[in-house]
Design an enzyme around this catalytic site. Sequence first.
Site, PDB file in Angstrom:
ATOM      1  N   TYR A   1      56.339  40.938  14.998  1.00 56.64           N
ATOM      2  CA  TYR A   1      57.683  41.194  14.473  1.00 56.64           C
ATOM      3  C   TYR A   1      57.549  41.474  12.974  1.00 56.64           C
ATOM      4  CZ  TYR A   1      62.738  40.464  13.728  1.00 56.64           C
ATOM      5  OH  TYR A   1      64.076  40.606  13.403  1.00 56.64           O
TER       6      TYR A   1
ATOM      7  N   GLU B   1      66.753  38.945  22.321  1.00 54.70           N
ATOM      8  CA  GLU B   1      66.436  37.726  21.571  1.00 54.70           C
ATOM      9  C   GLU B   1      67.609  36.756  21.724  1.00 54.70           C
ATOM     10  OE1 GLU B   1      65.444  37.929  17.405  1.00 54.70           O
ATOM     11  OE2 GLU B   1      63.851  39.403  17.742  1.00 54.70           O
TER      12      GLU B   1
ATOM     13  N   ASP C   1      68.951  33.218   7.698  1.00 58.91           N
ATOM     14  CA  ASP C   1      70.055  34.032   8.211  1.00 58.91           C
ATOM     15  C   ASP C   1      71.117  34.308   7.161  1.00 58.91           C
ATOM     16  OD1 ASP C   1      69.370  32.603  11.274  1.00 58.91           O
ATOM     17  OD2 ASP C   1      69.617  34.768  10.992  1.00 58.91           O
TER      18      ASP C   1
HETATM   19  O1  LIG Z   1      70.266  40.415  11.746  1.00 60.64           O
HETATM   20  P1  LIG Z   1      69.354  41.586  11.452  1.00 60.64           P
HETATM   21  O2  LIG Z   1      69.367  41.971   9.983  1.00 60.64           O
HETATM   22  O3  LIG Z   1      69.598  42.755  12.394  1.00 60.64           O
HETATM   23  O4  LIG Z   1      67.845  41.074  11.751  1.00 60.64           O
HETATM   24  C1  LIG Z   1      67.437  40.681  13.096  1.00 60.64           C
HETATM   25  C2  LIG Z   1      67.647  39.215  13.154  1.00 60.64           C
HETATM   26  O5  LIG Z   1      69.027  38.980  13.341  1.00 60.64           O
HETATM   27  C3  LIG Z   1      66.933  38.387  14.236  1.00 60.64           C
HETATM   28  O6  LIG Z   1      65.690  38.889  14.629  1.00 60.64           O
HETATM   29  C4  LIG Z   1      66.871  37.049  13.578  1.00 60.64           C
HETATM   30  C5  LIG Z   1      67.913  36.172  13.590  1.00 60.64           C
HETATM   31  N1  LIG Z   1      67.617  35.129  12.755  1.00 60.64           N
HETATM   32  C6  LIG Z   1      66.386  35.351  12.155  1.00 60.64           C
HETATM   33  C7  LIG Z   1      65.669  34.612  11.213  1.00 60.64           C
HETATM   34  C8  LIG Z   1      64.426  35.088  10.786  1.00 60.64           C
HETATM   35  C9  LIG Z   1      63.920  36.306  11.305  1.00 60.64           C
HETATM   36  C10 LIG Z   1      64.649  37.070  12.261  1.00 60.64           C
HETATM   37  C11 LIG Z   1      65.880  36.587  12.647  1.00 60.64           C
END
Ligand SMILES: O=P(O)(O)OC[C@@H](O)[C@@H](O)c1c[nH]c2ccccc12
Length: 275
Positions: free
Chosen positions: A179, A54, A65
Amino acid sequence: MTKVGLNLLDQTFETLKAEGKTALMPFITMGDPDPETTVEILLQLERAGADIVELGVPYSDPLADGPVIQRASERALVRQITIPKCLEIAQAARERGVKLPYVLFTYYNPVLQLGLESFFELVYDAGISGLIIPDLPYEESQEVLRLADQFNIKLIPLVAPTSRDRVARIVEYARGFIYCVSSVGVTGERASFHQSVDEFIKSVKEQTDLPVAVGFGISSHEQVSHFSEFCDGVVVGSAIVRKIEDTLPLLKDKATKEQGLLQIHDFVAQLKSGN
Ligand SMILES: O=P(O)(O)OC[C@@H](O)[C@@H](O)c1c[nH]c2ccccc12
């Protein structure tokens, strides 16, 4: 004109499924700490066993975030990392041999700044296979989906335990994979997960033939292994972004950059295999 042809993201999930494997899907913030280092990090992620990556577009107001990714966005924004710059970095990594399917991860505002048509032309030319826009309003998602389909780019939806009643409709328009967000709130490592998460993911799997991936909070080999028992993909973002942050002093110094990159490699490798 609709772009036809195989999509690398679809192909990768099909191959992994045939092998009975789960995709390890790191998220990183592009341009953190700088474009050249991001290319090196992408190479390390692939060598460490990542299957899909990603590519996070840094944004000034990353609502979903947590602090780790917020700080990474701030570091990248200092270098004016825009969507076109992210795509340049992705292509540079391809030229260095990275074969991983790319899923571009961006908030909606930077897409609107470019204009939808221009955005999709750039993303298609850069060889991006999938797209996640966490704050895309449902009312505007049909136009985005029409263009994504036209460019053979998979528009991947997020589903959360709080959106159980909308899963059927979300899944109906889904492409690429689903997702599943493991927890409510923002991104960031979690020590544990509510037991209902497994049941939620399994209920989503029953409603789609698409691969189902889980993300949010996953930060250890044990957690990756647990979700790999019944998910087609496991996304790890903050834990890897934090590892990058922790190795910044090594990455910034030519003499120790390789050591820093190796530490990132080893962290991701142990997520996958646990050793
Ligand atoms: O950071 P984590 O807790 O491992 O979760 C994945 C996430 O970072 C990535 O998929 C993502 C980054 N920013 C996001 C905002 C919404 C959903 C998902 C995301």
